[in-house]
Enzyme design. Structure first.
Site, mmCIF file in Angstrom:
data_model
loop_
_atom_site.group_PDB
_atom_site.id
_atom_site.type_symbol
_atom_site.label_atom_id
_atom_site.label_comp_id
_atom_site.label_asym_id
_atom_site.label_seq_id
_atom_site.Cartn_x
_atom_site.Cartn_y
_atom_site.Cartn_z
ATOM 1 N N MET A 48 -4.684 -2.193 -4.563
ATOM 2 C CA MET A 48 -4.630 -3.110 -5.705
ATOM 3 C C MET A 48 -4.220 -4.502 -5.247
ATOM 4 S SD MET A 48 -3.421 -0.847 -8.936
ATOM 5 C CE MET A 48 -1.683 -0.807 -8.592
ATOM 6 N N LEU A 51 -1.231 -7.449 -0.452
ATOM 7 C CA LEU A 51 -1.129 -6.528 0.688
ATOM 8 C C LEU A 51 0.093 -6.775 1.556
ATOM 9 C CD1 LEU A 51 -4.902 -6.575 1.678
ATOM 10 C CD2 LEU A 51 -3.728 -5.004 0.119
ATOM 11 N N HIS A 55 -0.148 -1.332 3.622
ATOM 12 C CA HIS A 55 -1.614 -1.311 3.472
ATOM 13 C C HIS A 55 -2.286 -1.456 4.841
ATOM 14 C CE1 HIS A 55 -0.387 -3.069 -0.578
ATOM 15 N NE2 HIS A 55 -1.105 -2.027 -0.940
ATOM 16 N N GLN A 174 -0.062 10.936 -5.990
ATOM 17 C CA GLN A 174 -1.427 10.370 -6.039
ATOM 18 C C GLN A 174 -2.298 10.952 -4.926
ATOM 19 O OE1 GLN A 174 -2.382 6.058 -6.682
ATOM 20 N NE2 GLN A 174 -2.566 6.042 -4.468
ATOM 21 N N MET A 205 7.931 -0.083 1.752
ATOM 22 C CA MET A 205 7.216 -1.310 1.367
ATOM 23 C C MET A 205 6.398 -1.060 0.103
ATOM 24 S SD MET A 205 5.925 -3.134 4.783
ATOM 25 C CE MET A 205 7.099 -3.660 6.005
HETATM 26 P P1 AMP Z 1 -1.518 0.010 -3.913
HETATM 27 O O1 AMP Z 1 -2.103 -1.312 -3.580
HETATM 28 O O2 AMP Z 1 -0.057 -0.042 -4.223
HETATM 29 O O3 AMP Z 1 -2.335 0.772 -4.927
HETATM 30 O O4 AMP Z 1 -1.601 0.872 -2.573
HETATM 31 C C1 AMP Z 1 -2.825 1.072 -1.926
HETATM 32 C C2 AMP Z 1 -2.648 2.154 -0.899
HETATM 33 O O5 AMP Z 1 -1.649 1.764 0.049
HETATM 34 C C3 AMP Z 1 -2.171 3.481 -1.511
HETATM 35 O O6 AMP Z 1 -2.858 4.555 -0.892
HETATM 36 C C4 AMP Z 1 -0.704 3.486 -1.199
HETATM 37 O O7 AMP Z 1 -0.158 4.781 -1.096
HETATM 38 C C5 AMP Z 1 -0.684 2.785 0.153
HETATM 39 N N1 AMP Z 1 0.641 2.226 0.398
HETATM 40 C C6 AMP Z 1 1.347 1.393 -0.397
HETATM 41 N N2 AMP Z 1 2.558 1.121 0.143
HETATM 42 C C7 AMP Z 1 2.616 1.820 1.308
HETATM 43 C C8 AMP Z 1 3.614 1.976 2.319
HETATM 44 N N3 AMP Z 1 4.794 1.381 2.242
HETATM 45 N N4 AMP Z 1 3.328 2.760 3.370
HETATM 46 C C9 AMP Z 1 2.125 3.387 3.461
HETATM 47 N N5 AMP Z 1 1.153 3.288 2.538
HETATM 48 C C10 AMP Z 1 1.387 2.513 1.476
#
Ligand code: AMP
Length: 299
Positions: A48, A51, A55, A174, A205
């Site tokens: 989303m 970043l 990410h 998720q 993060m």
């Molecule tokens: P989001 O933009 O929050 O929807 O996250 C996109 C993807 O990045 C999802 O699969 C999240 O689980 C992953 N993600 C977000 N934060 C982290 C993190 N700190 N460590 C690993 N993956 C992450």
């Protein structure tokens, strides 16, 4: 004499907004296979935006395993409840592009809401994950959230047609919902989970961390500390129930509104009080009105 390895892949980042442009890019870039030739493999990292290094760890993994990597940036209205932070969700498209360029991503897919859903005032077909997986943890506090997640992920899979899609273990429930959907609906791709990336003090993060006050940011580390101490209690075969109660108390005293702190089976997410096989400790709590989630696996 030293030699520098030269990357054979060109570092052009295509930024595409329409499904049609995406499909064209896909066909031109990956080829069609046939004649005994292997079609290039495409990895997808759905995000989303806003970043961070979490990410980028998904991107890095995708780059290791796939010939080409696409990242989608789309803040999905369908997964936000009416009183949630859809409008306030942080956005920085230019910043995201520069990070993704640096990471050597091949394609960014950033469609508008209209491109994805058409007219959202008219209800859309949705994917409904099984109740046993979503009527707990985040699903209890965010009704309809996982239907929104499963629907957008399914749509992105249909649009991008990746061979492998990468999801963070940070959003553990998720990840299980997506894996279950792929299994139940016989989708033809692999799902890879990638470990949580943390700040140096242990805070997981998250794009939402930017909304923490200075004081809230300092306190936020308590979540990972509490998870670590429950983990230690389990490893030392102490009472799980007592460790969880202590953890909740500590979070409350720090100023958190605790939504859940639970030890669950790593595959079914059913609560576990006497672990005999690996469990995942999951927590959701609010501070500064920012909802934070985190988890830790105990082998
Ligand atoms: P989001 O933009 O929050 O929807 O996250 C996109 C993807 O990045 C999802 O699969 C999240 O689980 C992953 N993600 C977000 N934060 C982290 C993190 N700190 N460590 C690993 N993956 C992450």
């Amino acid at each position: 004499m030293s030699f520098t390895r030269v990357e054979s892949r060109s570092n052009v980042l295509e930024v595409l907004q329409s499904v049609e442009a995406l499909r064209q890019w896909r066909e031109q870039t990956l080829g069609k296979g046939g004649d005994g030739k292997r079609r290039a493999q495409l990895g997808l990292v759905p995000t989303m935006g806003y970043l961070h290094a979490g990410h980028l760890s998904l991107v890095e993994r995708a780059k290791e395993e796939c010939d080409f990597v696409a990242v989608s940036i789309f803040v999905n209205p369908l997964q936000f409840g009416p009183n949630e932070d859809f409008a306030q969700y942080p956005r920085d498209f230019e910043g995201d592009l520069s990070l993704l360029r640096g990471a050597g991503v091949d394609c960014v897919f950033s469609p508008s809401t209209e491109e994805v859903y058409g007219d959202l005032s008219k209800p859309t077909t949705q994917v409904v994950p099984p109740r046993w997986l979503v009527d707990r943890l985040c699903g209890t506090f965010r009704p309809g959230h996982f239907e929104g997640v499963a629907t957008i992920v399914n749509k992105l899979f249909n649009m991008v047609e990746p061979d492998i899609a990468y999801f963070g273990e940070k959003d553990y429930q998720q990840l299980l919902v997506v894996k279950q959907m792929v299994k139940d609906l016989n989708m033809n791709l692999n799902i890879q989970g990638v470990p949580i990336v943390r700040e140096s003090d242990g805070l997981a993060m998250s794009s939402r961390n930017v909304y923490l006050s200075q004081n809230g940011r300092k306190k936020a580390v308590t979540i990972s500390e509490v998870l670590s101490s429950v983990k230690t209690a389990i490893e030392e075969k102490r009472s799980v129930i007592a460790a969880i109660e202590d953890g909740k108390e500590r979070l409350k005293k720090t100023g958190f509104e605790v939504q859940y702190l639970e030890a669950c089976d790593i595959e079914t997410l059913t609560p576990v009080t006497e672990p005999v096989k690996p469990v995942v400790l999951l927590c959701a709590a609010k501070i500064d009105n920012v909802r934070l989630i985190d988890n830790m696996i105990v082998q």
